[in-house]
Design a protein around this motif. Structure first.
Motif, mmCIF file in Angstrom:
data_model
loop_
_atom_site.group_PDB
_atom_site.id
_atom_site.type_symbol
_atom_site.label_atom_id
_atom_site.label_comp_id
_atom_site.label_asym_id
_atom_site.label_seq_id
_atom_site.Cartn_x
_atom_site.Cartn_y
_atom_site.Cartn_z
ATOM 1 N N ASP A 100 9.832 6.560 -3.846
ATOM 2 C CA ASP A 100 9.778 5.095 -3.882
ATOM 3 C C ASP A 100 8.423 4.596 -3.381
ATOM 4 O OD1 ASP A 100 11.346 2.513 -4.199
ATOM 5 O OD2 ASP A 100 10.693 2.316 -2.118
ATOM 6 N N TRP A 101 7.909 5.248 -2.344
ATOM 7 C CA TRP A 101 6.607 4.865 -1.787
ATOM 8 C C TRP A 101 5.516 5.085 -2.832
ATOM 9 C CZ3 TRP A 101 1.681 6.126 -0.436
ATOM 10 C CH2 TRP A 101 1.085 5.379 0.591
ATOM 11 N N ASN B 277 5.285 2.434 -5.376
ATOM 12 C CA ASN B 277 4.916 1.101 -4.891
ATOM 13 C C ASN B 277 3.516 1.052 -4.283
ATOM 14 O OD1 ASN B 277 7.270 -1.000 -5.078
ATOM 15 N ND2 ASN B 277 8.246 0.969 -4.612
ATOM 16 N N HIS B 278 2.710 2.075 -4.521
ATOM 17 C CA HIS B 278 1.313 2.088 -4.081
ATOM 18 C C HIS B 278 0.452 2.598 -5.218
ATOM 19 C CE1 HIS B 278 3.220 1.828 -0.114
ATOM 20 N NE2 HIS B 278 2.063 1.314 0.290
ATOM 21 N N GLY C 159 11.797 -0.088 -3.945
ATOM 22 C CA GLY C 159 10.954 -0.827 -3.004
ATOM 23 C C GLY C 159 11.408 -0.717 -1.559
#
Lengths: 195, 195
Positions: free
Chosen positions: A80-81, A84-85, B180
């Protein structure tokens, strides 16, 4: 109970929230996608769909190869990280404490912590709209030894894979049966259902 | 533990074992496929890959439309049965005691017992090898009212979807978090993890 009609949307599931690695051993990136699946059995083919704005898009387009690393439940936070980066600003392997190991067929790192990785060679890029589809051949598979039974077979249950559906991550739960269980003889059916 | 290298194979997962309906309200067929996924967000697009030998292949090619019915755990036996029989010889709706209801955008029946259905229009057929990919637009979604919360939102957990991986069917288990969740503030993270 009735049905409510909604406009077209991407409501299919469960899908695999995979961590796609690209670049080389020194400069690598990880992008998480759920827009992926199998498109052909022979030759084994898959795809990933990416927005052209993603950092990894340019790398994969230029190098023509990537690795799909399946995500077990204990790596969902990292996946997920990474989704989202952007790799333009951060080394995601370092940030997520993931380890690089060499692939067999290409100069792209695998994620060592992922139990199953598919090494992919891009065959065609198809423009669809918000996303481009990278239609690709799976040229090799890297299986963590922990998934292999004493008989030399792959036990997918041991991978504890995560699933993605309508914006949420889930664990895979109880095994229901094997492909073909509905048509096999009673004896085998019962055996299946016990596991 | 190390990694073992295998030749390329279709080892991606979890995938959705969907029941694809085609034909019209009078003469309909159901084919089960796991070679499906989302390929584009805007416009919403999906695909199914089929062997040309399948009975449904000709119907979908001729009519240019089909419906993807998602499979909950309690329909896995029916889905497996539909994947192991041919519509040339049997009416699968009757054999599996499934009910037809009308779609909104096309003359193809939905499976009433499926909680979520995607109505699809074929845009292109791509020949890949053993399978042809039917690249399609999702023109409408039919949501069972049982999935809709009092606030009017879709709760995918209520669908109890099944997953397919390496030839086996599984239930979807515990919810891990929302897309997220790894980057949201602590407060929201905790809220998420509780559900």
């Amino acid at each position: 109970m009735g049905k409510t009609e909604w406009k077209g949307g991407t409501l299919e599931g469960p899908l695999p929230p995979v961590m796609v690695t690209c670049g080389d051993m020194e400069h690598a990136d990880i992008v998480t996608v759920a827009w992926t699946g199998i498109v052909c059995t022979q030759p084994p083919m898959t795809y990933i769909s990416l927005r052209p704005s993603r950092y990894s898009y340019g790398i994969i387009k230029e190098r023509g190869e990537f690795v799909i690393n399946l995500t077990p439940a204990n790596l969902v936070r990292a996946a997920d990280w990474c989704g989202n980066h952007t790799g333009r600003k951060v080394d995601k392997f370092k940030a997520c404490h993931l380890s690089k190991i060499a692939a067999s067929h290409m100069d792209v790192p695998l994620i060592e912590e992922s139990p199953l990785a598919l090494e992919c060679v891009v065959k065609e890029i198809i423009h669809l709209g918000s996303h481009d589809m990278f239609l690709s051949e799976i040229v090799g598979v890297d299986v963590d030894d922990s998934l292999i039974t004493p008989e030399g077979r792959l036990s997918i249950s041991r991978a504890h894979l995560a699933a993605f559906a309508h914006g949420e991550y889930f664990e895979i739960g109880r095994r229901i049966g094997k492909f073909g269980f509905s048509v096999r003889k009673k004896q085998n059916q019962n055996k299946d259902q016990k596991h």
